[in-house]
Structure formats: structure tokens, C-alpha cells
Design a protein around this motif. Sequence first.
Motif, PDB file in Angstrom:
ATOM      1  N   UNK A 147      -6.459 -20.743   8.221  1.00 15.09           N
ATOM      2  CA  UNK A 147      -6.499 -19.894   7.040  1.00 15.09           C
ATOM      3  C   UNK A 147      -5.121 -19.868   5.780  1.00 15.09           C
ATOM      4  N   UNK A 148      -3.991 -19.928   6.706  1.00 16.22           N
ATOM      5  CA  UNK A 148      -2.852 -19.726   6.047  1.00 16.22           C
ATOM      6  C   UNK A 148      -2.403 -21.097   5.453  1.00 16.22           C
ATOM      7  N   UNK A 149      -2.374 -20.994   4.110  1.00 16.18           N
ATOM      8  CA  UNK A 149      -2.188 -22.139   3.124  1.00 16.18           C
ATOM      9  C   UNK A 149      -0.986 -22.134   2.473  1.00 16.18           C
ATOM     10  N   UNK A 150      -0.328 -21.112   2.426  1.00 14.94           N
ATOM     11  CA  UNK A 150       1.091 -20.953   1.857  1.00 14.94           C
ATOM     12  C   UNK A 150       1.939 -20.149   2.527  1.00 14.94           C
ATOM     13  N   UNK A 151       3.166 -20.518   2.702  1.00 15.66           N
ATOM     14  CA  UNK A 151       4.276 -19.895   3.399  1.00 15.66           C
ATOM     15  C   UNK A 151       5.488 -19.603   2.466  1.00 15.66           C
ATOM     16  N   UNK A 152       5.855 -18.424   2.299  1.00 12.51           N
ATOM     17  CA  UNK A 152       7.080 -18.393   1.186  1.00 12.51           C
ATOM     18  C   UNK A 152       8.127 -17.606   2.140  1.00 12.51           C
ATOM     19  N   UNK A 153       9.351 -17.898   2.100  1.00 11.99           N
ATOM     20  CA  UNK A 153      10.449 -17.493   2.749  1.00 11.99           C
ATOM     21  C   UNK A 153      11.250 -17.096   1.653  1.00 11.99           C
ATOM     22  N   UNK A 154      12.063 -15.861   1.597  1.00 15.36           N
ATOM     23  CA  UNK A 154      13.222 -15.227   0.759  1.00 15.36           C
ATOM     24  C   UNK A 154      14.135 -15.098   1.898  1.00 15.36           C
ATOM     25  N   UNK A 155      15.446 -15.638   1.661  1.00 17.49           N
ATOM     26  CA  UNK A 155      16.567 -15.161   2.769  1.00 17.49           C
ATOM     27  C   UNK A 155      17.823 -15.310   1.937  1.00 17.49           C
ATOM     28  N   UNK A 156      18.600 -14.779   2.362  1.00 16.68           N
ATOM     29  CA  UNK A 156      20.066 -14.805   2.033  1.00 16.68           C
ATOM     30  C   UNK A 156      20.923 -15.498   3.033  1.00 16.68           C
ATOM     31  N   UNK A 157      22.299 -15.939   2.599  1.00 17.87           N
ATOM     32  CA  UNK A 157      23.257 -16.743   3.320  1.00 17.87           C
ATOM     33  C   UNK A 157      24.677 -16.238   3.202  1.00 17.87           C
TER      34      UNK A 157
END
Length: 151
Positions: free
Chosen positions: A78-88
Motif C-alpha cells: 500500500x505504501x507507494x511513496x516514501x519521502x525523506x527530509x534530513x540534514x547533514x
Amino acid sequence: LERTQYFAENERPQLTGYLHVADIVANLRWSDSLVLVYPTWWFNIPAILKGFFDRCFVPGVGFKYDKALGKRTVGLTNIQRVGVVTSYGFDEPTVTKAGDCGKLMIQGGMSMLFHPECRHDWDALYSMQGAQPESERKEFLEKLQNKYSNW
């Protein structure tokens, strides 16, 4: 014996006693998208996020073992989209040279838990250790707001 018990969890994932985990798993099972927001530490995800993955993407949830086929099958189609917001803390060339383990794990290994055509969006703010101008951080946040308001 251990491997047999591991895959026996297909029928009953180890969620008893952890109501918050059961709630998260219920949400994962109906959601079509997943957004992860975290700081990258030492070129990887924080330990607490890894613990979340270990508790929530267990056999019977993230994947299932099909005894008839003798192989793993996807658990969260059912999960068709994954978003990641990250900092380095480091700049992008340094992160690339060192190996971005978090990105490899999420876009690589974890992609096998979701729909086969799952789309991955990766939004990163680099060079957080140092003299990054406030305008750059503000621009990044505006970009995120515009992007994720359309999800």
C-alpha cells in the motif's frame, strides 16, 4: 529453531505489550505514503529511528515469508511513496565519499518492503556544521512546505 520462530511471526507479529507500536503498524498498513524526518549522524540514521524500523517493520508487517513459495513477499504494498527530509553536518561531496548509509538503507533495502514501484523523494540540507547562511535554511524549509503540501 531461531529462524523458524522468526518466520512464525507472519501469523502473529511481536506487537503485544507495545500499544504504540501496534498503532503505528495499523497506520502503516492503511497509509499510501511515508515521510521520515531526521538528522543524519555519522552518515547514518539515528539509533532511535533504527529501533523504530526494528520494531515496526517486523515479519508479518514489512514482509511476509510465503512458505509455499519458499521466499519473502512484500508486506506493505500500500505504501507507494516514501519521502525523506534530513540534514547533514558535512557537505554533499563529503557525505557521498563517506557513504550515505541511511540513504542506502532506505532507498535500497527498505524499498523491498513497499510497493514495487514505490517512489522515493530525498530532501537533504547539507553543511549544517558551520557557517551556513540563514537564507539557505529558510529556502530549504520553503521548498519542503511547497513540496509536501502537494502530497
